[in-house]
Design a protein around this motif. Structure first.
Motif, mmCIF file in Angstrom:
data_model
loop_
_atom_site.group_PDB
_atom_site.id
_atom_site.type_symbol
_atom_site.label_atom_id
_atom_site.label_comp_id
_atom_site.label_asym_id
_atom_site.label_seq_id
_atom_site.Cartn_x
_atom_site.Cartn_y
_atom_site.Cartn_z
ATOM 1 N N UNK A 1 0.832 -1.200 0.000
ATOM 2 C CA UNK A 1 0.000 0.000 0.000
ATOM 3 C C UNK A 1 0.872 1.258 0.000
ATOM 4 N N UNK A 2 1.991 1.206 0.717
ATOM 5 C CA UNK A 2 2.875 2.362 0.795
ATOM 6 C C UNK A 2 3.814 2.445 -0.397
ATOM 7 N N UNK A 3 4.139 1.286 -0.973
ATOM 8 C CA UNK A 3 5.006 1.284 -2.148
ATOM 9 C C UNK A 3 4.719 0.026 -2.958
ATOM 10 N N UNK A 4 3.784 0.120 -3.871
ATOM 11 C CA UNK A 4 3.330 -1.037 -4.632
ATOM 12 C C UNK A 4 4.379 -1.653 -5.527
ATOM 13 N N UNK A 5 5.496 -0.969 -5.765
ATOM 14 C CA UNK A 5 6.521 -1.490 -6.661
ATOM 15 C C UNK A 5 7.530 -2.391 -5.953
ATOM 16 N N UNK A 6 7.469 -2.451 -4.633
ATOM 17 C CA UNK A 6 8.485 -3.182 -3.890
ATOM 18 C C UNK A 6 7.964 -4.536 -3.428
ATOM 19 N N UNK A 7 8.652 -5.610 -3.828
ATOM 20 C CA UNK A 7 8.327 -6.940 -3.341
ATOM 21 C C UNK A 7 8.915 -7.085 -1.947
ATOM 22 N N UNK A 8 8.099 -7.356 -0.940
ATOM 23 C CA UNK A 8 8.623 -7.435 0.429
ATOM 24 C C UNK A 8 9.693 -8.509 0.561
ATOM 25 N N UNK A 9 10.761 -8.178 1.271
ATOM 26 C CA UNK A 9 11.790 -9.161 1.588
ATOM 27 C C UNK A 9 11.940 -9.228 3.103
ATOM 28 N N UNK A 10 12.864 -10.056 3.576
ATOM 29 C CA UNK A 10 13.011 -10.273 5.019
ATOM 30 C C UNK A 10 13.324 -8.983 5.762
ATOM 31 N N UNK A 11 14.200 -8.154 5.203
ATOM 32 C CA UNK A 11 14.582 -6.902 5.870
ATOM 33 C C UNK A 11 13.376 -5.979 6.027
#
Length: 468
Positions: free
Chosen positions: A66-76
């Motif tokens: 929602x805050x940054x739709x272009x970023x695939x979440x990673x562990x960090x």
């Protein structure tokens, strides 16, 4: 360890879990065994970071996208978001812990700074979240939960992000529940009797269980109350011949043997010889001597055919999706795929079909899973009974009365336990009995007259036609 070192360790372990190196408890436990210098407080903090993410992953990922739709979440990024959303860290504290010094995470990037800053003051839940996100499960499972729980999905699945208590089973070969509870209290551990299982004790805090004398002496074992009930409902009695077909490391084998008072013959089967070997220490500690370990090549091993109709009880703790254990194994839900369910239900059906051969007339086949999905439970039993008319379902009220002796907690003929309703893991149990063989017809006191040669020849001709 510094707060930053704890975060870096959590990031690395989350990476291993995400890459499929093992279940979370195996990965985390293995790390702590290899790094025994890590103190108890550090272990607790690292585990808290990891399991907070695993329990709330869908919600955390929703906020990140929602805050940054272009970023695939990673562990960090998941960890940093969790620190703010779940654990209540200030963005500045996150940044201070990530200064790139030895053993600590590299400084936050621009995107990470933005996400952490934007999450400050946000509540974990948001009204626009779809139900699978809000309740933290894969969206493809939604229809299955609707089938089982109807309008109670939110209530039932809402508790699955909670931490499960620690349940212990009292080994009745060595102690009763009152004595075990007193022994725990003498070692500084407060335990409460479980509400349903007469063999259970429940603990609500972390304890160094392996260091306690009451554990080392074999008077208690770790076992969820639902699992204890499943073993009790088998009604394995002294002197019986019993098989635990999917024995694994022997948790239910131990419970079945205790119910048999170490008398009779109990065969623990599994396709993994290593898992069976892990049961040896537990059996010895519990003082159990009536168990034979039998590795199998598959559920249709020749051993099954050779022992057809020779067991009073056949206990099948079937391989399953484990959806009932999500409080303990939250990472399991994110590994689960639709194909897994399809393959598991086929395997369960094959196991039931094969193990049915082992049950003698009047004996019982007990089917259990730690799943709550209807396809693995009531659906599986319906299909089995349709294709195996020699078996009949024993009403759960009857089984419960004979095995437990208290009011049955369900009104159905099978048992489905849930964390919300019963405080246990999500366990399913069905008990089926092979119908006793019909008595042989009484022979007349006088033998019939011998058939004539013509009658014999005629009968032979009929058989020839049938064979053709």
């Amino acid at each position: 360890m510094t707060p930053g070192a704890r975060l870096q360790t959590a990031i690395e372990l989350l990476g291993e879990i995400g890459e499929g190196h093992g279940a979370a408890d195996d990965v985390v436990g293995g790390y702590f065994r290899r790094h025994r210098f890590v103190g108890a407080k550090d272990r607790a903090a690292i585990s808290e970071h990891i399991y907070a993410i695993l329990r709330h992953r869908a919600v955390i990922d929703w906020w990140i996208r929602r805050l940054n739709g272009n970023r695939q979440p990673d562990a960090r990024l998941r960890l940093f978001a969790t620190l703010v959303l779940v654990e209540g860290w200030e963005p500045e504290a996150v940044a201070r812990a990530c200064d790139g010094d030895r053993f600590r995470p590299n400084p936050l990037g621009i995107l990470e700074q933005q996400v952490v800053r934007d999450l400050k003051g946000k509540s974990l839940m948001h009204p626009e979240m779809p139900r699978p996100v809000r309740l933290n499960y894969p969206d493809w499972l939604d229809a299955h939960w609707q089938e089982l729980f109807g309008d109670q999905v939110d209530a039932e699945l809402g508790v699955m992000t909670d931490t499960a208590p620690l349940d212990l089973r009292v080994n009745r070969l060595k102690a009763n529940r009152s004595d075990a509870r007193t022994a725990l209290a003498d070692e500084g551990v407060e335990a409460q009797p479980t509400p349903l299982a007469p063999t259970g004790l429940r603990i609500y805090k972390r304890i160094p269980l392996a260091t306690l004398d009451v554990f080392k002496s074999g008077r208690i074992e770790v076992q969820d109350e639902g699992s204890q009930l499943a073993a009790l409902l088998a009604l394995a009695k002294p002197g019986m011949r019993v098989v635990d077909f999917c024995a694994g490391a022997g948790g239910k084998t131990l419970a079945l043997a205790a119910g048999m008072q170490n008398k009779g013959h109990l065969v623990a089967c599994d396709i993994s010889e290593k898992r069976l070997e892990r049961a040896v220490v537990r059996l010895r500690r519990a003082g159990i001597s009536n168990v034979e370990r039998k590795p199998l090549t598959s559920e249709r091993d020749k051993w099954v055919k050779r022992h057809a109709e020779s067991f009073d009880r056949v206990f099948v703790d079937a391989p399953c999706t484990g959806t009932g254990t999500w409080r303990r194994n939250p990472d399991a839900k994110w590994r689960l795929k639709p194909l897994d369910l399809e393959e598991l239900t086929a395997l369960q059906a094959s196991i039931l079909d094969s193990t049915a051969r082992l049950v003698k007339p009047g004996g019982r086949l007990v089917y259990a899973t730690c799943s709550m999905l209807p396809a693995e439970n009531d659906g599986q039993i319906r299909n089995f009974l349709t294709s195996h008319p020699a078996f009949a379902l024993v009403p759960m009220s009857e089984v419960w009365r004979d095995a437990i002796g208290t009011a049955c907690p369900v009104a159905t003929d099978t048992l489905q336990l849930t964390p919300k309703r019963h405080g246990t893991d999500g366990f399913f149990v069905a008990v089926m009995e092979r119908k006793a063989a019909a008595p042989a017809e009484t022979m007349p006191e006088t033998a019939p007259e011998a058939a004539s040669e013509a009658e014999v020849d005629a009968a032979a001709d009929v058989h020839k036609v049938d064979a053709a």
